[in-house]
Design an enzyme around this catalytic site. Structure first.
Site, PDB file in Angstrom:
ATOM      1  N   THR A  35       0.848  -1.183   0.000  1.00  0.00           N
ATOM      2  CA  THR A  35       0.000   0.000   0.000  1.00  0.00           C
ATOM      3  C   THR A  35       0.893   1.245   0.000  1.00  0.00           C
ATOM      4  O   THR A  35       2.112   1.154  -0.089  1.00  0.00           O
ATOM      5  CB  THR A  35      -0.902   0.000   1.248  1.00  0.00           C
ATOM      6  OG1 THR A  35      -0.063  -0.016   2.420  1.00  0.00           O
ATOM      7  CG2 THR A  35      -1.805  -1.215   1.258  1.00  0.00           C
ATOM      8  N   THR A 133       1.223  -2.015  19.638  1.00  0.00           N
ATOM      9  CA  THR A 133       1.510  -0.625  19.997  1.00  0.00           C
ATOM     10  C   THR A 133       1.123  -0.305  21.437  1.00  0.00           C
ATOM     11  O   THR A 133       0.249  -0.951  22.022  1.00  0.00           O
ATOM     12  CB  THR A 133       0.731   0.321  19.059  1.00  0.00           C
ATOM     13  OG1 THR A 133       0.866   1.672  19.495  1.00  0.00           O
ATOM     14  CG2 THR A 133      -0.757  -0.011  19.056  1.00  0.00           C
ATOM     15  N   ASP A 134       1.760   0.724  21.986  1.00  0.00           N
ATOM     16  CA  ASP A 134       1.391   1.199  23.319  1.00  0.00           C
ATOM     17  C   ASP A 134       0.040   1.912  23.323  1.00  0.00           C
ATOM     18  O   ASP A 134      -0.552   2.133  24.383  1.00  0.00           O
ATOM     19  CB  ASP A 134       2.473   2.114  23.896  1.00  0.00           C
ATOM     20  CG  ASP A 134       2.756   3.347  23.048  1.00  0.00           C
ATOM     21  OD1 ASP A 134       2.154   3.496  21.956  1.00  0.00           O
ATOM     22  OD2 ASP A 134       3.601   4.161  23.456  1.00  0.00           O
ATOM     23  N   GLU A 135      -0.477   2.259  22.146  1.00  0.00           N
ATOM     24  CA  GLU A 135      -1.736   2.999  22.085  1.00  0.00           C
ATOM     25  C   GLU A 135      -2.929   2.182  22.567  1.00  0.00           C
ATOM     26  O   GLU A 135      -3.988   2.745  22.868  1.00  0.00           O
ATOM     27  CB  GLU A 135      -1.975   3.537  20.681  1.00  0.00           C
ATOM     28  CG  GLU A 135      -0.905   4.524  20.253  1.00  0.00           C
ATOM     29  CD  GLU A 135      -1.272   5.319  19.019  1.00  0.00           C
ATOM     30  OE1 GLU A 135      -2.466   5.629  18.841  1.00  0.00           O
ATOM     31  OE2 GLU A 135      -0.368   5.635  18.229  1.00  0.00           O
ATOM     32  N   TYR A 159      -7.651   3.323  15.134  1.00  0.00           N
ATOM     33  CA  TYR A 159      -6.403   2.568  14.986  1.00  0.00           C
ATOM     34  C   TYR A 159      -6.100   1.774  16.246  1.00  0.00           C
ATOM     35  O   TYR A 159      -5.851   0.558  16.201  1.00  0.00           O
ATOM     36  CB  TYR A 159      -5.240   3.521  14.686  1.00  0.00           C
ATOM     37  CG  TYR A 159      -3.885   2.897  14.952  1.00  0.00           C
ATOM     38  CD1 TYR A 159      -3.459   1.793  14.224  1.00  0.00           C
ATOM     39  CD2 TYR A 159      -3.051   3.404  15.949  1.00  0.00           C
ATOM     40  CE1 TYR A 159      -2.224   1.201  14.482  1.00  0.00           C
ATOM     41  CE2 TYR A 159      -1.817   2.822  16.216  1.00  0.00           C
ATOM     42  CZ  TYR A 159      -1.407   1.730  15.473  1.00  0.00           C
ATOM     43  OH  TYR A 159      -0.197   1.138  15.742  1.00  0.00           O
ATOM     44  N   LYS A 163      -5.938  -2.380  16.798  1.00  0.00           N
ATOM     45  CA  LYS A 163      -4.752  -3.093  17.281  1.00  0.00           C
ATOM     46  C   LYS A 163      -5.055  -3.837  18.582  1.00  0.00           C
ATOM     47  O   LYS A 163      -4.559  -4.949  18.804  1.00  0.00           O
ATOM     48  CB  LYS A 163      -3.593  -2.127  17.480  1.00  0.00           C
ATOM     49  CG  LYS A 163      -2.994  -1.602  16.185  1.00  0.00           C
ATOM     50  CD  LYS A 163      -2.410  -2.715  15.316  1.00  0.00           C
ATOM     51  CE  LYS A 163      -1.141  -3.294  15.906  1.00  0.00           C
ATOM     52  NZ  LYS A 163      -0.518  -4.308  14.999  1.00  0.00           N
ATOM     53  N   PRO A 292      -9.327  14.919  16.774  1.00  0.00           N
ATOM     54  CA  PRO A 292     -10.297  14.355  17.725  1.00  0.00           C
ATOM     55  C   PRO A 292      -9.680  13.232  18.560  1.00  0.00           C
ATOM     56  O   PRO A 292      -8.939  12.389  18.033  1.00  0.00           O
ATOM     57  CB  PRO A 292     -11.403  13.807  16.811  1.00  0.00           C
ATOM     58  CG  PRO A 292     -11.248  14.548  15.517  1.00  0.00           C
ATOM     59  CD  PRO A 292      -9.790  14.823  15.380  1.00  0.00           C
TER      60      PRO A 292
END
Length: 357
Positions: A35, A133-135, A159, A163, A292
């Site tokens: 992509t 991810t840490d998110e 996102y 995850k 946001p």
């Protein structure tokens, strides 16, 4: 040793493949949908070595994955493939659901079928390493302790939610089917080959082009920064020594506000590629409307990977930043290939015409 790396033509994946082959660890089969954020040029040199095979394909294509597994008989899977840009997930979450959740599910199913048919001795040595991810842990208060592997999941963007879902799928395939999985949750990566939609390369390239340096909100959002080479070394440690079923947080132990990161980029550029008028690139910093649900702070507690596997980041933030800025200055051809019309349209939409085009 042969391994299959999904998303291996992207930023972190290509750095991992390059370092894996460069250190003589064996052959890599890269599966990548190619992509906008992936680039075959990221693997230039390693493909020519004959030790890296690049296959254009989708992790959500279960038949494709199953065919590759049977053909190449990998001893491990390292799963980087993901949609990863928070801003894009806000404007178009569907791709994130399809790739990060559905794609991970179908990849797991293809791998489970392959693994189940292996001889027991080979099964025991096989590993599926999922890079996350840490998110997934959500936003932290400024004075809160960093997130450990036992932190409650609280994703705040499409996102991060996608995850988090993929992390849960990987865990379930271990608990239900016995698949020998490992999960890593990393902090913000930076370094060579990162797409210019991300903070550091966006600021470097905009600065050099004398364009605004767009900083969200007040610029005080905090991230822990991890040099990509250090991340790749941690993944290798986890793959080799990690305990199946375990999660390992990987952080750079370098919390910085976004505004401080941009100012430090400007300072390095002032030294390495000064403006013709002698003024600082910091004059180009421009504050733009916040996005946001912008998480205020992420922070990783990486004690587990340090204590169990003996890993620690080799790069301080200052040295890693300098290496990163230097790489972009030294690779204008790569930059010109990546910054195409599609990226310019996205950047204009996100930051305003002229800000990131």
């Amino acid at each position: 040793m042969t391994i299959l790396v999904t998303g291996g033509a992207g930023f972190i994946g290509s750095n991992f493949v390059r370092e894996w082959i460069g250190s003589g660890r064996g052959r890599v089969v890269v599966l990548d949908r190619l992509t906008y954020a992936a680039n075959p040029a990221n693997l230039e040199g390693v493909i020519a070595s004959g030790l890296c095979v690049l296959v254009r394909g989708d992790i959500a294509d279960q038949a494709c994955v199953a065919s590759l597994l049977q053909k190449y008989q990998p001893e491990a899977i390292v799963h980087f493939a993901a949609e990863s840009h928070v801003d894009r997930s806000i404007h178009g979450p569907d791709d994130f659901i399809q790739t990060n959740i559905v794609g991970t599910y179908r990849l797991l199913e293809a791998v489970r079928g392959y693994w189940s048919a292996l001889p027991s001795s080979v099964q025991a040595a096989f590993r599926f390493l999922h890079v996350s991810t840490d998110e997934v842990y959500g936003s932290l208060a400024v004075d809160a302790p960093p997130s450990t592997e036992l932190a409650t999941y609280a994703p705040n963007s499409p996102y991060a939610a996608s995850k988090a879902a993929s992390d849960h799928l990987v865990r379930a395939w271990r608990e239900t089917y016995g698949l020998p999985v490992l999960t890593t949750n990393c902090s913000n990566n930076y370094g060579p080959f990162q797409h210019p939609e991300k903070l550091m390369p966006l600021m470097i390239l905009n600065a050099l082009a004398r364009k605004p340096l767009p900083v969200y909100g007040d610029g005080q959002n905090i991230r822990d920064w991890l040099y990509v080479g250090d991340h790749c070394e941690a993944i290798r440690r986890v793959l080799a020594q990690g305990r199946p079923g375990e999660t390992y947080n990987i952080g750079g132990d370098s919390e910085q506000t976004n505004l401080d990161v941009v100012r430090q980029i400007c300072a390095v550029l002032d030294e390495l590629s000064p403006r013709a008028d002698g003024r600082s690139y910091a004059e180009q910093i421009t504050f733009v409307a916040d996005r946001p649900g912008h998480d205020r702070r992420y922070a990783i507690d990486a004690r587990k990977v340090r204590e169990e596997l003996g890993w620690a980041p080799a790069q301080a933030f200052s040295s890693g930043l300098r290496k990163t800025v230097g790489w972009y200055l030294e690779h204008p051809e790569w930059v010109s290939q990546v910054v195409n019309g599609e990226y310019r349209r996205w950047s204009d939409q996100q930051y305003g015409a002229g800000a990131g085009s």
